[in-house]
Each structure stands twice: as structure tokens, then as C-alpha cells.
Design a protein around this motif. Structure first.
Motif, PDB file in Angstrom:
ATOM      1  N   LEU A 213       0.817  -1.215   0.000  1.00 10.14           N
ATOM      2  CA  LEU A 213       0.000   0.000   0.000  1.00 10.14           C
ATOM      3  C   LEU A 213       0.850   1.264   0.000  1.00 10.14           C
ATOM      4  N   VAL A 214       2.111   1.145   0.387  1.00 11.13           N
ATOM      5  CA  VAL A 214       3.028   2.278   0.325  1.00 11.13           C
ATOM      6  C   VAL A 214       3.808   2.280  -0.991  1.00 11.13           C
ATOM      7  N   PHE A 215       4.373   1.134  -1.357  1.00  8.29           N
ATOM      8  CA  PHE A 215       5.233   1.089  -2.534  1.00  8.29           C
ATOM      9  C   PHE A 215       4.442   1.063  -3.842  1.00  8.29           C
ATOM     10  N   GLY A 216       3.198   0.568  -3.821  1.00  8.19           N
ATOM     11  CA  GLY A 216       2.388   0.595  -5.035  1.00  8.19           C
ATOM     12  C   GLY A 216       2.118   2.013  -5.515  1.00  8.19           C
ATOM     13  N   PRO A 217       1.551   2.880  -4.684  1.00 12.05           N
ATOM     14  CA  PRO A 217       1.356   4.271  -5.092  1.00 12.05           C
ATOM     15  C   PRO A 217       2.657   4.980  -5.441  1.00 12.05           C
ATOM     16  N   ALA A 218       3.753   4.619  -4.755  1.00 13.75           N
ATOM     17  CA  ALA A 218       5.043   5.221  -5.100  1.00 13.75           C
ATOM     18  C   ALA A 218       5.440   4.838  -6.525  1.00 13.75           C
ATOM     19  N   ALA A 219       5.253   3.558  -6.880  1.00 13.69           N
ATOM     20  CA  ALA A 219       5.603   3.102  -8.228  1.00 13.69           C
ATOM     21  C   ALA A 219       4.795   3.832  -9.294  1.00 13.69           C
ATOM     22  N   GLN A 220       3.536   4.151  -8.985  1.00 10.66           N
ATOM     23  CA  GLN A 220       2.685   4.856  -9.941  1.00 10.66           C
ATOM     24  C   GLN A 220       3.150   6.275 -10.208  1.00 10.66           C
ATOM     25  N   ARG A 221       3.934   6.830  -9.299  1.00 16.07           N
ATOM     26  CA  ARG A 221       4.387   8.213  -9.430  1.00 16.07           C
ATOM     27  C   ARG A 221       5.816   8.322  -9.922  1.00 16.07           C
ATOM     28  N   LEU A 222       6.377   7.224 -10.416  1.00 15.61           N
ATOM     29  CA  LEU A 222       7.726   7.224 -10.971  1.00 15.61           C
ATOM     30  C   LEU A 222       7.621   7.038 -12.484  1.00 15.61           C
ATOM     31  N   PRO A 223       7.808   8.082 -13.266  1.00 11.56           N
ATOM     32  CA  PRO A 223       7.605   8.010 -14.728  1.00 11.56           C
ATOM     33  C   PRO A 223       8.815   7.449 -15.469  1.00 11.56           C
ATOM     34  N   TRP A 224       9.321   6.332 -14.997  1.00 11.21           N
ATOM     35  CA  TRP A 224      10.506   5.719 -15.574  1.00 11.21           C
ATOM     36  C   TRP A 224      10.146   4.414 -16.282  1.00 11.21           C
ATOM     37  N   PRO A 225      11.033   3.910 -17.140  1.00  8.70           N
ATOM     38  CA  PRO A 225      10.819   2.582 -17.735  1.00  8.70           C
ATOM     39  C   PRO A 225      10.707   1.518 -16.655  1.00  8.70           C
ATOM     40  N   PHE A 226      10.049   0.412 -17.000  1.00  8.43           N
ATOM     41  CA  PHE A 226       9.777  -0.655 -16.037  1.00  8.43           C
ATOM     42  C   PHE A 226      11.037  -1.138 -15.331  1.00  8.43           C
ATOM     43  N   GLN A 227      12.100  -1.389 -16.098  1.00  5.99           N
ATOM     44  CA  GLN A 227      13.309  -1.944 -15.489  1.00  5.99           C
ATOM     45  C   GLN A 227      13.890  -1.004 -14.434  1.00  5.99           C
ATOM     46  N   GLN A 228      13.854   0.292 -14.701  1.00  5.82           N
ATOM     47  CA  GLN A 228      14.401   1.255 -13.747  1.00  5.82           C
ATOM     48  C   GLN A 228      13.516   1.375 -12.511  1.00  5.82           C
ATOM     49  N   ARG A 229      12.211   1.357 -12.702  1.00  6.32           N
ATOM     50  CA  ARG A 229      11.307   1.388 -11.552  1.00  6.32           C
ATOM     51  C   ARG A 229      11.512   0.161 -10.667  1.00  6.32           C
ATOM     52  N   ALA A 230      11.603  -0.998 -11.304  1.00  5.56           N
ATOM     53  CA  ALA A 230      11.788  -2.237 -10.551  1.00  5.56           C
ATOM     54  C   ALA A 230      13.118  -2.224  -9.801  1.00  5.56           C
ATOM     55  N   ALA A 231      14.173  -1.719 -10.454  1.00  3.49           N
ATOM     56  CA  ALA A 231      15.496  -1.692  -9.826  1.00  3.49           C
ATOM     57  C   ALA A 231      15.511  -0.769  -8.607  1.00  3.49           C
ATOM     58  N   VAL A 232      14.916   0.410  -8.733  1.00  2.62           N
ATOM     59  CA  VAL A 232      14.908   1.356  -7.613  1.00  2.62           C
ATOM     60  C   VAL A 232      14.017   0.842  -6.493  1.00  2.62           C
ATOM     61  N   LEU A 233      12.883   0.255  -6.840  1.00  2.00           N
ATOM     62  CA  LEU A 233      12.008  -0.318  -5.817  1.00  2.00           C
ATOM     63  C   LEU A 233      12.718  -1.462  -5.094  1.00  2.00           C
ATOM     64  N   TRP A 234      13.424  -2.308  -5.843  1.00  2.00           N
ATOM     65  CA  TRP A 234      14.171  -3.399  -5.206  1.00  2.00           C
ATOM     66  C   TRP A 234      15.217  -2.846  -4.247  1.00  2.00           C
TER      67      TRP A 234
END
Length: 277
Positions: A49-70
Motif C-alpha cells: 500500500l506504500v510502494f504501489g502508489p510510489a511506483a505509480q508516481r515514478l515516470p521511468w521505464p519498467f526496469q528502472q522502476r523495478a530496480a529502484v524499488l528493489w
């Protein structure tokens, strides 16, 4: 994606994650329990519930979003907490390392799922471009004093709120009758450890601070929640082996420390950006 969709997707991930955890425990010779399932479900639900909305607000390609979230999930939830556990819990180093390796891969899987199921509306930037814009937004001297103040701020809140919380958590550390194998390091060592953890938090939050498309106030709340939920609430809720009062006291303590630190970090290090509407 509306609020109900976010909640339903988060709940679905939490159910699947809790079931997988119970199956893993069963494969390791443990008996699945309702308490174990419920604890893991709630801990995972809070995290998503915290990281999902954060991911929605990162306008980056999938691989970069996944890497930063990881990197964020692993560092905040596993690396930082295990670094402290080495000094606070009487566990063999092998157990801490094994748990850390498991956390590495769990964070990798979780980041991939969250990045995939919570995409942004547009992908019009990169991690590199946002970090470059952030660092170019102020001079070197300004960055130096802001980093120094941010580092000291966390250490200050850690000792102030930790001292208050110790009135309630102290018996669990000082009384061996609880059987929790908890211990207290010396203050000089503890001070150095928290300076290091503070720096880790700052460096880990920088990509999110640079990339999140939110107004500064809402970004400050979200970064605070990332540090609190990822670094305190979610793992404490999921770790049902500890007594409920101890988990509650530490959750409130870490809320006071991590949330306030995350909130201040945004105002110290962030820049003005256009939110995603």
C-alpha cells in the motif's frame, strides 16, 4: 488506477505472499499457522500500500522502476534492519546472513510485482535524468550542509525517541526471562552505527526524492511512510515470534524516528517538480 483498485491489487499480492510464506515454512518442516499467515498478510499489505502508489508516481521505464524499488525495499526492510540486528540480537552471523540473502531475493520479487502491477500513466523520464536535475538544482556547499544536517537529524531522533521508548521496551532487553536473545550495544558503537544507517537511508531515498511526481508535502508523507513501513511496521507486524507489546512499542518508536526523518529529507533535499495528475 483508483483507490479501490490499489487496495484490491495490494490485498491480492498480500494473500499470495502470505500463502507462499506458509508453503515455504511447511517445506522447511514448520507447521503453517493462522497467526503466521495473518501476520505476513498484514505486513505485506502495508508494504504494498506504500510502494504501489510510489511506483505509480515514478515516470521511468519498467526496469528502472523495478530496480529502484528493489534497492529501496531491500535496503530499508532487510539490509538496514539486519545491520542493526547484528548488534541488538544474539543471533549467529550465519543466521543473519542467511536471512539477509533471503530478503535480497524476496525484495527482488516484490519489486518486480509492484513495478508491473502499479505502472505510471506515462514514462517520460529516467532515473539518470531525474537525479541529474536534482543534483544540479543547488550548489555543492548547499548539498554538503543539507546532507550533514539530514544525517545528524536521524541520529538525533533515534536517541531522543529511543530513550523514551526504552521505558517500555527495556524489560524485553534486560530481562532474560523473556527468552528473546536481545542485547544492548555500547553507546559509542550505537552512535556510529546510527550515523551509518542514516547515511544509508539518505542515499536510498535520493532516487525516490528525485523522481516521485508529487507535491512536496505529499512526497514528504510518502517518503516518511516508506522509511517507517518498510523499515519498521511491515517487518514487525510480520515477525509474530516477538510479543505483541514489544512490536507495538518499536513500531511507534520507529514511526517517530523514520517517518520524521523521511519527511525532513524531502524538504532538505527535494526540488520543485510538476506532479503527475
Amino acid at each position: 488506477m483508483n483507490s479501490w483498485q490499489v487496495l484490491l491489487r495490494s490485498a491480492a499480492i498480500a494473500v499470495a505472499w502470505a500463502l507462499a510464506d506458509q508453503l515455504y515454512a511447511f517445506a522447511g518442516g514448520e507447521h503453517p499457522t493462522l497467526q503466521g499467515f495473518a501476520s505476513k498478510f498484514l505486513g505485506t499489505l502495508f508494504l504494498v500500500l506504500v510502494f504501489g502508489p510510489a511506483a505509480q508516481r515514478l515516470p521511468w521505464p519498467f526496469q528502472q522502476r523495478a530496480a529502484v524499488l528493489w534497492a529501496t525495499i531491500f535496503t530499508v526492510q532487510t539490509f538496514s534492519t539486519h545491520l542493526e540486528a547484528y548488534y541488538f540480537i544474539d543471533w549467529p552471523l550465519r543466521r543473519i546472513v542467511t536471512s539477509g540473502v533471503a530478503g535480497f531475493f524476496q525484495a527482488l520479487i516484490m519489486a518486480w510485482i509492484v513495478a508491473r502491477l502499479f505502472p505510471p500513466r506515462v514514462e517520460d523520464a529516467t532515473v539518470q535524468s531525474d537525479l541529474r536535475a536534482l543534483f544540479q538544482s543547488r550548489h555543492l556547499i548547499s548539498w554538503i550542509w543539507r546532507f550533514a544536517l539530514a544525517d545528524i537529524f536521524y541520529v538525533f531522533t533515534y536517541f531522543v525517541f529511543g530513550a523514551i521508548a526504552f521505558r517500555f521496551t527495556g524489560p524485553y532487553y534486560l530481562d532474560p526471562a523473556y527468552g528473546l536473545n536481545l542485547k544492548l550495544p555500547e553507546n559509542p558503537l550505537l552512535f556510529k552505527l546510527q550515523l551509518l544507517r542514516s547515511l544509508i537511508y539518505i542515499l536510498t531515498m535520493l532516487p525516490l526524492i528525485a523522481g516521485l511526481r508529487l507535491k512536496k508535502f505529499y512526497m514528504a508523507i510518502l517518503i516518511g511512510l516508506v522509511l517507517w513501513v518498510g523499515g519498521g511496521l511491515a517487518p514487525l507486524v510480520a515477525y509474530y515470534h516477538w510479543p505483541v507489546p514489544l512490536r507495538f512499542y518499536h513500531s511507534v518508536e520507529i514511526l517517530s524516528q523514520n517517518f520524521t526523518t523521511g519527511f525532513i529529507l524531502v524538504y532538505l533535499l527535494g526540488r520543485r517538480i510538476k506532479p503527475i495528475t
